[in-house]
Design an enzyme around this catalytic site. Structure first.
Site, PDB file in Angstrom:
ATOM      1  N   GLY A 154       0.815  -1.220   0.099  1.00  0.00           N
ATOM      2  CA  GLY A 154       0.057  -0.027  -0.027  1.00  0.00           C
ATOM      3  C   GLY A 154       0.984   1.385  -0.048  1.00  0.00           C
ATOM      4  O   GLY A 154       2.017   1.397  -0.415  1.00  0.00           O
ATOM      5  N   ARG A 155       0.317   2.398   0.465  1.00  0.00           N
ATOM      6  CA  ARG A 155       1.032   3.638   0.334  1.00  0.00           C
ATOM      7  C   ARG A 155       2.324   3.597   1.191  1.00  0.00           C
ATOM      8  O   ARG A 155       3.520   3.964   0.571  1.00  0.00           O
ATOM      9  CB  ARG A 155       0.047   4.748   1.425  1.00  0.00           C
ATOM     10  CG  ARG A 155      -1.150   5.317   0.614  1.00  0.00           C
ATOM     11  CD  ARG A 155      -1.958   6.287   1.446  1.00  0.00           C
ATOM     12  NE  ARG A 155      -3.037   6.726   0.822  1.00  0.00           N
ATOM     13  CZ  ARG A 155      -4.026   6.025   0.997  1.00  0.00           C
ATOM     14  NH1 ARG A 155      -4.376   4.973   1.770  1.00  0.00           N
ATOM     15  NH2 ARG A 155      -5.158   6.648   0.639  1.00  0.00           N
ATOM     16  N   ILE A 156       2.466   2.936   2.281  1.00  0.00           N
ATOM     17  CA  ILE A 156       3.791   2.945   3.171  1.00  0.00           C
ATOM     18  C   ILE A 156       4.768   2.253   2.470  1.00  0.00           C
ATOM     19  O   ILE A 156       6.082   2.617   2.143  1.00  0.00           O
ATOM     20  CB  ILE A 156       3.504   2.453   4.371  1.00  0.00           C
ATOM     21  CG1 ILE A 156       2.482   3.049   5.376  1.00  0.00           C
ATOM     22  CG2 ILE A 156       4.777   2.220   5.275  1.00  0.00           C
ATOM     23  CD1 ILE A 156       2.117   2.694   6.618  1.00  0.00           C
ATOM     24  N   THR A 225       6.882  -2.456  11.021  1.00  0.00           N
ATOM     25  CA  THR A 225       6.290  -1.410  11.452  1.00  0.00           C
ATOM     26  C   THR A 225       4.782  -1.413  11.006  1.00  0.00           C
ATOM     27  O   THR A 225       4.091  -0.547  11.197  1.00  0.00           O
ATOM     28  CB  THR A 225       6.678  -0.319  10.574  1.00  0.00           C
ATOM     29  OG1 THR A 225       6.892  -0.282   9.116  1.00  0.00           O
ATOM     30  CG2 THR A 225       8.529   0.178  10.836  1.00  0.00           C
ATOM     31  N   SER A 226       4.416  -2.627  11.008  1.00  0.00           N
ATOM     32  CA  SER A 226       2.820  -2.740  10.836  1.00  0.00           C
ATOM     33  C   SER A 226       1.979  -3.065  12.182  1.00  0.00           C
ATOM     34  O   SER A 226       1.645  -2.250  12.786  1.00  0.00           O
ATOM     35  CB  SER A 226       2.414  -4.082   9.896  1.00  0.00           C
ATOM     36  OG  SER A 226       3.265  -5.131  10.280  1.00  0.00           O
ATOM     37  N   ARG A 227       1.790  -4.318  12.640  1.00  0.00           N
ATOM     38  CA  ARG A 227       1.282  -4.586  13.879  1.00  0.00           C
ATOM     39  C   ARG A 227       2.013  -5.733  14.319  1.00  0.00           C
ATOM     40  O   ARG A 227       2.518  -6.481  13.649  1.00  0.00           O
ATOM     41  CB  ARG A 227      -0.177  -5.168  13.544  1.00  0.00           C
ATOM     42  CG  ARG A 227      -1.242  -3.649  13.246  1.00  0.00           C
ATOM     43  CD  ARG A 227      -1.087  -2.854  14.712  1.00  0.00           C
ATOM     44  NE  ARG A 227      -2.239  -1.795  14.475  1.00  0.00           N
ATOM     45  CZ  ARG A 227      -1.696  -0.821  14.296  1.00  0.00           C
ATOM     46  NH1 ARG A 227      -0.717  -0.380  13.960  1.00  0.00           N
ATOM     47  NH2 ARG A 227      -2.794   0.305  14.208  1.00  0.00           N
ATOM     48  N   GLU A 256       1.761  -4.984  23.554  1.00  0.00           N
ATOM     49  CA  GLU A 256       2.388  -3.781  23.729  1.00  0.00           C
ATOM     50  C   GLU A 256       1.909  -3.264  25.226  1.00  0.00           C
ATOM     51  O   GLU A 256       0.871  -2.944  25.333  1.00  0.00           O
ATOM     52  CB  GLU A 256       2.178  -2.700  22.510  1.00  0.00           C
ATOM     53  CG  GLU A 256       2.447  -3.150  21.013  1.00  0.00           C
ATOM     54  CD  GLU A 256       2.510  -2.237  20.097  1.00  0.00           C
ATOM     55  OE1 GLU A 256       1.671  -1.055  20.468  1.00  0.00           O
ATOM     56  OE2 GLU A 256       3.108  -2.269  18.952  1.00  0.00           O
ATOM     57  N   HIS A 275       6.811   1.768  19.027  1.00  0.00           N
ATOM     58  CA  HIS A 275       5.605   2.160  18.226  1.00  0.00           C
ATOM     59  C   HIS A 275       5.539   3.448  17.804  1.00  0.00           C
ATOM     60  O   HIS A 275       4.305   4.208  18.190  1.00  0.00           O
ATOM     61  CB  HIS A 275       4.229   1.436  18.852  1.00  0.00           C
ATOM     62  CG  HIS A 275       3.011   1.398  17.983  1.00  0.00           C
ATOM     63  ND1 HIS A 275       2.199   0.226  18.107  1.00  0.00           N
ATOM     64  CD2 HIS A 275       2.790   1.832  16.755  1.00  0.00           C
ATOM     65  CE1 HIS A 275       1.334   0.513  17.007  1.00  0.00           C
ATOM     66  NE2 HIS A 275       1.755   1.479  16.051  1.00  0.00           N
ATOM     67  N   ALA A 277       6.840   4.854  14.758  1.00  0.00           N
ATOM     68  CA  ALA A 277       6.879   5.289  13.409  1.00  0.00           C
ATOM     69  C   ALA A 277       6.357   6.231  12.905  1.00  0.00           C
ATOM     70  O   ALA A 277       6.543   6.936  11.880  1.00  0.00           O
ATOM     71  CB  ALA A 277       6.759   3.837  12.593  1.00  0.00           C
TER      72      ALA A 277
END
Length: 303
Positions: A154-156, A225-227, A256, A275, A277
């Site tokens: 996607g965008r990232i 850097t997602s989940r 987390e 977390h 980013a």
């Protein structure tokens, strides 16, 4: 259109943001709701529920008691904590603003990649401990000419691909919703660096586990850097302890924050950030501007 902000009081939202929303003809009320009943009472006649950060009150049961609600809008990217199935069954749309944080998250992912490849964090730790070059392996990784595999496109991920283009890396991606997607197992086997950019869904939960780590190169680096729950953390720990992969750089964990005795803390080939980013000098501006624009768009969609 009446919008109920349910995770913040009015004084927590910038005055110019509130003014822009109201100048667009949108009625807005604000309350940090902490229980289902509090939310139901507060937002009973709202067309849109708006939130950011942790959601303490919006549950499937709460949605059942909001007959006027037509949309749930979460500023930011992840929507995995929302009652998605219930919203779908009730015909309630789910909206977010991933564009507000995409560049920053991509920058962070690339920063983690560079920091691992050039042992920057480990070198810093050494110097602070009174060491210099002692035991520092600076020849494990190199970027130019290596393969970067993006899981999710996607965008990232697109931003990441653009940012590393100057390093002459071969970039491949796995995403079943895009063209030219490389099969996941092939991506894992060919990549020197694997960067995760997929949302957390039932399909992606623990998508990277023991079987996937065994497919990867034994010197490969995992970047997440997602989940946190996209990765089976126990399998990650096992893979790192046994040299199945070369290292990991992660901004997210599961849970987390992580437990204080998490084995990842003791590993020199691991970088963990809390977390963060999405945050940068432009975060506030992008966050609120994109939120206003999304609410304006919703006001044209909702009668």
């Amino acid at each position: 259109m009446k919008t109920a902000m349910i995770t913040a009081e009015e004084n927590e939202i910038p005055p110019d943001t509130l003014a822009a929303i109201r100048n667009a003809g949108i009625q807005i009320i604000c309350k940090k709701c902490t229980t289902e009943q509090e939310l139901i009472t507060f937002a009973s006649d709202a067309d849109v529920l708006w939130m950011f950060g942790p959601n303490l009150a919006l549950t499937s049961d709460a949605l059942e008691h909001l007959p006027k609600c037509k949309a749930v809008f979460r500023s930011g990217s992840g929507v995995d904590a929302l009652p998605l199935e219930k919203a779908k069954s009730l015909g309630i749309g789910i909206y977010n603003t991933p564009e507000s944080i995409a560049e920053s998250v991509a920058e962070h992912a690339v920063s983690l990649l560079f920091a691992m490849a050039h042992t920057i964090v480990q070198g810093d730790r050494n110097v602070r401990q009174g060491k210099w070059f002692d035991g520092l392996n600076t020849t494990r990784w190199h970027l130019t000419g290596r393969t970067l595999g993006l899981v999710g496109y996607g965008r990232i991920a697109h931003h990441v691909e653009k940012m590393v283009s100057g390093f002459c890396m071969r970039v491949i991606h796995f995403d079943p919703f895009t063209e030219n997607s490389t099969p996941l197992n092939q991506l894992l086997s060919e990549s020197d660096f694997v960067s995760l950019h997929c949302p957390l869904t039932n399909e992606t939960r623990h998508m990277i586990g023991d079987a996937q780590f065994r497919i990867m190169k034994n010197n490969a680096i995992l970047i997440n850097t997602s989940r946190g729950a996209v990765v089976d953390e126990k399998a990650l720990i096992h893979a790192l302890e046994n040299g199945i992969i070369g290292g990991a750089a992660i901004d997210v964990t599961d849970p987390e924050p992580p437990e204080k005795d998490n084995p990842l803390f003791q590993m020199e080939n691991v970088i963990i950030t809390p977390h963060i980013a999405a945050f940068s000098a432009d975060f506030e501006k992008n966050f609120w501007n994109c939120s206003v624009e999304k609410l304006k768009a919703l006001s044209h969609m909702i009668p």
